[in-house]
Design an enzyme around this catalytic site. Structure first.
Site, PDB file in Angstrom:
ATOM      1  CB  ALA A  81      -0.901   0.011   1.230  1.00 61.12           C
ATOM      2  N   GLY A 126       0.583  -5.675   0.377  1.00 60.06           N
ATOM      3  CA  GLY A 126      -0.556  -5.876  -0.498  1.00 60.06           C
ATOM      4  C   GLY A 126      -0.183  -6.457  -1.849  1.00 60.06           C
ATOM      5  CD  GLU A 129      -2.243  -8.755   2.177  1.00 53.29           C
ATOM      6  OE1 GLU A 129      -2.550  -9.134   3.313  1.00 53.29           O
ATOM      7  OE2 GLU A 129      -2.324  -7.570   1.785  1.00 53.29           O
ATOM      8  CD  GLU A 149       1.872  -6.261   5.612  1.00 55.32           C
ATOM      9  OE1 GLU A 149       1.217  -6.224   4.565  1.00 55.32           O
ATOM     10  OE2 GLU A 149       2.689  -7.193   5.868  1.00 55.32           O
TER      11      GLU A 149
END
Length: 275
Positions: A81, A126, A129, A149
């Site tokens: 992100a 992300g 992911e 993270e």
């Protein structure tokens, strides 16, 4: 900001792209979605995620597309992100963004079409992911995978802990998530996460070749195989087996099955139509 080139528009057959940093190209029944935000290593802004949700909603109902390939630009696949958008926002805004991300990753995972992540570079947070939400992952030797993270005092929120654990096991996932370390593509391949590792200049040719192979198969059979495996892995063996036989029975009644059987007997390539 990167403008869409005329050649890309001609390839895609569209006058407008999903977003200035999401560039789609069409190659027959194959759609290639490229994250084109090279200066930020493909980091996802809120606007990009909103556009991705809308794009995937449309693609799910587009029968002309049989396979989706997702890739990045330059050194980044998707480097997570855009963390600058986290700074100073309210709890409510942060939680709302996480729900939006969940919607995007969920729609990608649940697309009826098979999906291929062609990971060209950093697939962090992300980005990892997104790759995990795809059915197959190809990686260049320059790719790196991580869920870092924890280094921000956070944890993955786009399904990373859950999909990775289902892919490579609980203990391996705990080590990667709790340390936040990156994983090289050869390790990802050894763990069964990546189907194939190639040199950078071979990545997209390999991804397109795989996509064309999938697109040449009976569309309904491929889509049902994806759904059956995804649903069955969460069920008992007997339940999954029952689902399998039900799907097989329904496929036998299709025109594509009749064509496939006839083509095998006549020693020719089948011409599947999706019927």
């Amino acid at each position: 900001m990167t403008e869409v080139s005329e050649s890309t528009e001609q390839l895609s057959g569209r006058k407008e792209q999903p977003h200035e940093h999401l560039v789609e190209e069409r190659d027959g029944a194959v759609a290639v979605l490229r994250i084109d935000r090279e200066h930020a290593l493909g980091a996802l802004s809120r606007g990009m995620v909103e556009a991705l949700v809308a794009y995937l909603d449309g693609l799910a109902h587009d029968d002309s597309v049989r396979v989706l390939v997702v890739t990045g630009t330059g050194r980044g696949f998707i480097a997570g992100a855009d963390i600058r958008e986290y700074d100073g926002v309210s709890q409510a805004a942060f939680d709302d963004y996480q729900r939006l991300g969940r919607a995007a990753f969920g729609r990608l995972a649940s697309l009826p079409q098979p999906t291929i992540a062609a990971v060209n570079g950093y697939a962090f947070g992300g980005g990892f992911e997104v790759a995990l939400a795809c059915d197959l992952i190809l990686a260049s030797t320059a790719a790196r995978f991580a869920l870092p993270e924890v280094k921000l005092g956070l944890l993955p929120g786009g399904g990373g802990t859950q999909r990775l654990a289902r892919a490579i096991g609980v203990r391996a996932t705990k080590e990667l998530v709790m340390t936040g370390r990156s994983m090289r593509p050869d390790e990802a391949e050894r763990r069964g996460l990546v189907a194939r590792v190639v040199e950078p200049d071979e990545l997209m040719p390999a991804a397109r070749e795989l996509a064309r192979t999938l697109a040449a198969r009976a569309p309904r059979a491929v889509r049902e195989a994806k759904r059956l495996i995804d649903d069955g892995v969460e069920a008992s063996l007997e339940t999954g087996w029952t689902l399998e036989q039900g799907v097989l029975s329904s496929l036998y009644a299709t025109a594509d099955a009749r064509e496939g059987i006839r083509a095998f007997i006549e020693k020719r390539d089948p011409a599947f139509t999706g019927d």
